[in-house]
Motif scaffolding. Structure first.
Motif, short mmCIF file in Angstrom:
data_model
loop_
_atom_site.label_atom_id
_atom_site.label_comp_id
_atom_site.label_asym_id
_atom_site.label_seq_id
_atom_site.Cartn_x
_atom_site.Cartn_y
_atom_site.Cartn_z
N UNK A 90 9.84 0.65 -109.76
CA UNK A 90 9.59 0.92 -108.21
C UNK A 90 10.79 0.62 -107.72
N UNK A 91 11.56 -0.26 -107.78
CA UNK A 91 12.86 -1.07 -107.29
C UNK A 91 13.76 0.22 -107.24
N UNK A 92 13.63 1.01 -108.18
CA UNK A 92 14.80 2.20 -108.15
C UNK A 92 14.40 3.07 -107.06
N UNK A 93 13.18 3.50 -106.72
CA UNK A 93 12.48 4.24 -105.86
C UNK A 93 12.89 3.64 -104.37
N UNK A 94 12.84 2.47 -104.27
CA UNK A 94 13.10 1.54 -103.01
C UNK A 94 14.50 1.93 -102.81
N UNK A 95 15.35 1.56 -103.72
CA UNK A 95 16.99 1.75 -103.65
C UNK A 95 17.19 3.06 -103.21
N UNK A 96 16.63 4.03 -103.55
CA UNK A 96 16.78 5.27 -103.11
C UNK A 96 16.25 5.68 -101.74
N UNK A 97 15.50 4.79 -101.35
CA UNK A 97 15.14 5.17 -99.76
C UNK A 97 13.80 5.15 -99.58
N UNK A 98 12.88 5.16 -100.58
CA UNK A 98 11.30 5.32 -100.56
C UNK A 98 10.86 3.88 -99.90
N UNK A 99 9.94 4.00 -99.16
CA UNK A 99 9.13 2.73 -98.79
C UNK A 99 7.64 2.66 -99.53
N UNK A 100 7.58 1.83 -100.59
CA UNK A 100 6.27 1.87 -101.37
C UNK A 100 5.55 0.61 -101.27
N UNK A 101 4.20 0.74 -101.11
CA UNK A 101 3.49 -0.30 -100.69
C UNK A 101 2.35 -0.22 -102.01
N UNK A 102 1.77 -1.61 -102.34
CA UNK A 102 0.64 -1.37 -103.40
C UNK A 102 -0.59 -1.99 -102.64
N UNK A 103 -1.76 -1.30 -103.07
CA UNK A 103 -2.96 -1.88 -102.60
C UNK A 103 -4.02 -2.02 -103.77
N UNK A 104 -4.18 -3.29 -104.03
CA UNK A 104 -5.14 -3.60 -105.08
C UNK A 104 -6.57 -2.62 -104.76
N UNK A 105 -7.29 -2.13 -105.66
CA UNK A 105 -8.51 -1.42 -105.53
C UNK A 105 -9.56 -2.19 -104.93
N UNK A 106 -9.59 -3.38 -105.28
CA UNK A 106 -10.60 -4.29 -104.70
C UNK A 106 -10.44 -4.64 -103.62
N UNK A 107 -9.32 -4.22 -102.84
CA UNK A 107 -9.11 -4.49 -101.42
C UNK A 107 -9.19 -3.37 -100.41
N UNK A 108 -9.63 -2.28 -101.14
CA UNK A 108 -10.00 -1.13 -100.28
C UNK A 108 -11.05 -1.48 -99.39
N UNK A 109 -11.17 -0.97 -98.13
CA UNK A 109 -12.14 -1.09 -97.16
C UNK A 109 -13.53 -0.77 -97.64
N UNK A 110 -14.67 -1.14 -97.37
CA UNK A 110 -16.01 -0.83 -97.86
C UNK A 110 -16.40 0.50 -97.17
#
Length: 174
Positions: A90-110
């Motif tokens: 993912x650091x390669x994608x970020x270096x190319x200009x993408x803004x990437x975020x991660x969301x653990x499935x267990x933190x999804x809103x009920x």
């Protein structure tokens, strides 16, 4: 249902004006372009990342034109092997200009419901969707183009909600 190819979907990057957003919901994907590099990584072998060059070139150009490309990756923790590999790149994608975020499935809103049958999607300029479809083994079959205003509006709401909850790549520690 008519599906466009991955190459045709990538062509949509030529047409959007401001923002492209990708919601990723799977813990494993299958793509002929990734098969060999992924197998190499699993064996601990080095990669020259040449297979990523077309995407990185596209992302750099899009960003140089002032357009944004964002992703939220909803992932199960602990990660699948595929997500571990994806995280390592993912650091390669970020270096190319993408803004990437991660969301653990267990933190999804009920009670959150995902539009488009729970499939991944690209949302372009809050008006066009490319909904990904996969076979049982996770191989990409293609994308369905959706312009229905109600479906697009539902995706915009989900995007905005998840974007605020997701952790930027530089801060995410699996």
């Amino acid at each position: 249902m008519e599906l466009i190819t991955s190459a045709e979907r990538d062509g949509l990057f030529e047409r959007f004006e401001r923002d492209a957003f990708h919601l990723e919901l799977r813990d494993d994907y299958g793509s002929p372009v990734e098969d060999t590099p992924y197998a190499r990584w699993q064996r601990g072998e080095p990669d020259d990342f040449a297979w990523l060059d077309p995407w990185m070139t596209l992302m750099k150009r899009v960003r140089s034109e002032g357009r944004t490309v964002r992703r939220v990756r909803v992932v199960t923790e602990p990660h699948s092997q595929y997500v571990g590999w994806e995280h390592s790149l993912t650091s390669l994608n970020v270096a190319a200009g993408e803004d990437i975020r991660w969301l653990p499935r267990h933190r999804l809103p009920a009670g959150l419901t995902f539009p488009s049958g729970g499939n991944d999607w690209w949302l372009y300029d809050d008006r066009l969707l490319a909904v990904g479809h996969f076979d049982a083994a996770g191989r990409v079959l293609g994308s369905q183009v959706v312009e229905d205003p109600q479906t697009v509006a539902e995706c915009v709401l989900v995007r905005d909600r998840l974007w605020g909850l997701a952790v930027p790549h530089a801060e995410y520690r699996p």
